[in-house]
Design a protein around this motif. Structure first.
Motif, mmCIF file in Angstrom:
data_model
loop_
_atom_site.group_PDB
_atom_site.id
_atom_site.type_symbol
_atom_site.label_atom_id
_atom_site.label_comp_id
_atom_site.label_asym_id
_atom_site.label_seq_id
_atom_site.Cartn_x
_atom_site.Cartn_y
_atom_site.Cartn_z
ATOM 1 N N PRO A 28 0.819 -1.219 0.000
ATOM 2 C CA PRO A 28 0.000 0.000 0.000
ATOM 3 C C PRO A 28 0.849 1.263 0.000
ATOM 4 N N LEU A 58 -2.688 13.754 1.843
ATOM 5 C CA LEU A 58 -3.248 12.657 2.625
ATOM 6 C C LEU A 58 -2.691 11.317 2.158
ATOM 7 N N LEU A 87 4.666 0.015 8.987
ATOM 8 C CA LEU A 87 4.144 -1.213 9.593
ATOM 9 C C LEU A 87 4.753 -2.451 8.976
ATOM 10 N N SER A 104 -2.646 -5.586 4.206
ATOM 11 C CA SER A 104 -2.439 -4.171 4.507
ATOM 12 C C SER A 104 -3.095 -3.309 3.437
ATOM 13 N N LEU A 105 -3.056 -3.783 2.169
ATOM 14 C CA LEU A 105 -3.699 -3.013 1.099
ATOM 15 C C LEU A 105 -5.193 -2.889 1.367
ATOM 16 N N ILE A 165 -5.933 -0.601 4.404
ATOM 17 C CA ILE A 165 -5.726 0.818 4.128
ATOM 18 C C ILE A 165 -6.756 1.325 3.128
ATOM 19 N N LEU A 166 -7.215 0.426 2.241
ATOM 20 C CA LEU A 166 -8.273 0.815 1.301
ATOM 21 C C LEU A 166 -9.526 1.213 2.066
ATOM 22 N N LEU A 217 -9.590 2.446 4.990
ATOM 23 C CA LEU A 217 -9.271 3.748 5.580
ATOM 24 C C LEU A 217 -9.466 4.870 4.558
ATOM 25 N N VAL A 218 -8.983 4.633 3.319
ATOM 26 C CA VAL A 218 -9.112 5.660 2.276
ATOM 27 C C VAL A 218 -10.578 5.937 1.977
ATOM 28 N N PHE A 233 -11.986 8.275 4.187
ATOM 29 C CA PHE A 233 -11.600 9.648 3.852
ATOM 30 C C PHE A 233 -12.453 10.206 2.730
ATOM 31 N N MET A 235 -10.073 16.803 5.899
ATOM 32 C CA MET A 235 -9.202 15.690 5.508
ATOM 33 C C MET A 235 -7.848 15.776 6.199
ATOM 34 N N LEU A 236 -7.326 17.014 6.320
ATOM 35 C CA LEU A 236 -6.037 17.170 7.001
ATOM 36 C C LEU A 236 -6.161 16.770 8.466
ATOM 37 N N ALA A 281 -6.020 13.170 8.591
ATOM 38 C CA ALA A 281 -4.647 12.669 8.455
ATOM 39 C C ALA A 281 -3.924 12.747 9.791
ATOM 40 N N VAL A 337 -4.991 9.925 11.868
ATOM 41 C CA VAL A 337 -4.352 8.666 11.469
ATOM 42 C C VAL A 337 -2.973 8.547 12.109
ATOM 43 N N LEU A 378 -1.032 -2.723 12.138
ATOM 44 C CA LEU A 378 -1.754 -2.035 11.063
ATOM 45 C C LEU A 378 -3.255 -2.099 11.312
ATOM 46 N N THR A 406 -4.139 0.280 13.943
ATOM 47 C CA THR A 406 -4.130 1.650 13.418
ATOM 48 C C THR A 406 -5.405 1.941 12.655
#
Lengths: 312, 226
Positions: free
Chosen positions: A176, A301, A312, B15-16, B19-20, B22-23, B26, B106-107, B110, B113, B136, B139
């Motif tokens: 990622p 971001l 990580l 992890s991808l 995090i996806l 998470l995105v 956002f 958004m900031l 961040a 995060v 992860l 998080t």
């Protein structure tokens, strides 16, 4: 000896192919909008014409006016020595600066053009410079974060190491962290190369950003400035493709044949990214100036997320 | 804590996906159109269902397939459908009264995060979590929860509040899937049905508000209505 020739060839590639890339993008943009468009070779003809014109200088101009095009042009010729354009191994002078140094030299060129826009005291130059500075303030932290992110990924500041790591290690390539760095850099690419939604296609001073800074120039100095901005576009594409998105297809041995093959692959992949940019240009509508912080906040971001994911 | 060991490519995949998710939260934070929120929530739920299924595959927990299918069905399809119907019925297309502009929120997200990464890292050191995936997941869990809270604080429409609540819930679900994959299937089922009840109740509440107070914005409700 061969390495020195290759290094010269890298600079020449950027120097000679950058107008071609610009011509290709302009032509394709017109084609998409159902126009005929100028020939792909039109930028070369423009350069030829401009170099044969008389140099006119405003009365208020100082030495900055003359220095800016030269500094910008030279800065754009230094950067290709530091990044992998044709070969995926470092050449003799490649270690004189790392990826951050390359970024700083690119910024130096833009900085001098900014000064030139302010130098003559004309309102449009000042307008363009102030707008470009605002975009720069918003884009610069992201640029630094992207470079820091790629440094965390490969534990080195040299772009060649990142290229090797990403080409050989699918786990790093599909992580990622790397994918978000690609997205962050893609948004930066549209900002730095003055594309929509950042820039307007209407050739009218009120809407211009980067172009407004160089309205006072004419003749050979204008040619240098235009060439420098095309080279900047080519260099940013090079960093984006050869370091981030598509690290394969570069010459590994440095033989003549493999260099020519790498040149062909470069033409193909830069063309593909150029077509993507044409799509962005056509599909996106232009944003109000004060909404530019939204794509840039998104890019920031992505860079932050990339760094977090990388830890990580 | 994450009992089975993961190969490098599998952990990259995990992890991808995390995090996806998470995105996508956002996307909800950055857009002001309620429909976009609902679509992003739906996509996030599908991503979480994919995480459940792949954990079931790599860790050999067959009951997780059922959970994945149910969460795709309920969280990814039914809940967004109900909320979309609510949006259409109320005729509210966008959030008109945000406290912060999208870019600033958004900031702020961040920054949250980074904060939750710091918390998760300390927790990982304290609990001796060997695998990075667990950190992860922590998080992502903390940041999804904080972003859900942020949405509930910054937005004033009742529907945004529902969606904020659902995002918080999604975060908890994501974390629990990765950190305690063998969590009893019954518990998960209860949570899923709970959510449907919550959305139904919220829907009734929102309609009541609309018919009696004439607004669903919490800022509008601060004024006295006779």
């Amino acid at each position: 000896m061969k390495d020195i020739l290759l290094q010269v060839a890298q600079v020449l590639t950027v120097l000679l192919l950058s107008p071609l890339l610009h011509g290709f993008i302009v032509k394709m943009e017109e084609k998409v909008q159902r126009g005929q468009g100028p020939s792909i070779l039109q930028p070369y003809r423009d350069l030829w014409k401009l170099f044969h014109k008389t140099q006119l200088v405003p009365e208020t101009a100082t030495w900055v006016f003359f220095a800016a095009p030269v500094v910008a042009f030279v800065a754009m010729m230094i950067v290709p020595m530091l990044i992998p354009v044709l070969t995926n191994f470092p050449l003799p002078l490649s270690d004189m600066g790392d990826i951050l140094g390359g970024g700083l030299i690119l910024t130096l060129g833009s900085f001098f053009i900014l000064l030139a826009g302010l130098d003559t005291g004309q309102p449009f130059g000042g307008l363009g410079s102030s707008r470009a500075v605002m975009l720069g303030i918003l884009a610069e932290p992201t640029l630094i974060l992207v470079f820091v992110g790629i440094t965390f990924l490969d534990h080195s500041m040299l772009p060649f190491v990142a290229n090797h790591l990403l080409a050989q290690n699918p786990v790093a390539y599909w992580s990622p962290a790397h994918i978000f760095l690609i997205f962050a850099f893609l948004i930066l690419l549209t900002v730095e190369t003055d594309r929509l939604p950042i820039h307007s296609t209407i050739p009218y001073e009120i809407y211009m950003i980067d172009e407004a800074r160089i309205l006072e120039y004419s003749g050979p100095l204008l040619a240098l400035l235009k060439w420098a901005s095309w080279m900047k576009q080519f260099i940013l594409y090079t960093i984006f493709l050869n370091v981030f998105l598509f690290p394969w297809g570069l010459s590994m041995s440095g033989d003549l044949g493999s260099v020519l093959l790498a040149l062909l692959i470069i033409l193909a992949k830069y063309g593909a990214v150029g077509l993507f940019m044409v799509m962005v240009d056509t599909v996106q509508s232009r944003l109000r100036f004060y909404r530019y912080q939204e794509p840039l906040a998104l890019s920031f971001l992505f860079a932050v997320l990339a760094i977090v994911a990388d830890q990580l | 804590m994450l009992i089975f060991h993961l190969g490098p490519l599998a952990s990259s995949l995990f992890s991808l996906l995390a995090i996806l998710a998470l995105v996508l939260s956002f996307v909800m934070l950055g857009s002001h159109w309620l429909k976009n929120h609902v679509y992003a929530f739906s996509a996030e739920s599908w991503v979480i269902a994919a995480i459940s299924a792949s954990i079931g595959y790599y860790g050999h927990y067959p009951e997780l397939y059922l959970i994945a299918a149910l969460s795709a069905l309920f969280r990814g399809t039914l809940l967004p459908y109900l909320v979309l119907r609510l949006v259409k019925r109320l005729n509210i297309n966008r959030e008109f009264t945000p406290l912060l502009k999208p870019s600033s929120s958004m900031l702020l997200g961040a920054a949250l995060v980074i904060f939750s990464y710091e918390v998760a890292r300390r927790l990982g050191i304290a609990l001796n979590l060997a695998d990075n995936i667990a950190v992860l997941a922590l998080t992502c869990m903390f940041s999804l929860k904080l972003i859900g809270f942020l949405m509930m604080i910054l937005r004033s429409e009742a529907i945004s509040h529902i969606l904020g609540l659902l995002v918080i819930e999604n975060g908890i679900f994501l974390g629990s899937q990765i950190i305690v994959p063998g969590m009893p299937a019954l518990l998960e089922l209860v949570i899923i049905f709970d959510l449907v009840t919550i959305v139904m109740a919220f829907g009734m509440l929102v309609r009541y508000l609309q018919s009696h107070a004439g607004t669903t914005s919490s800022r509008g409700l601060q004024k006295l209505v006779g």
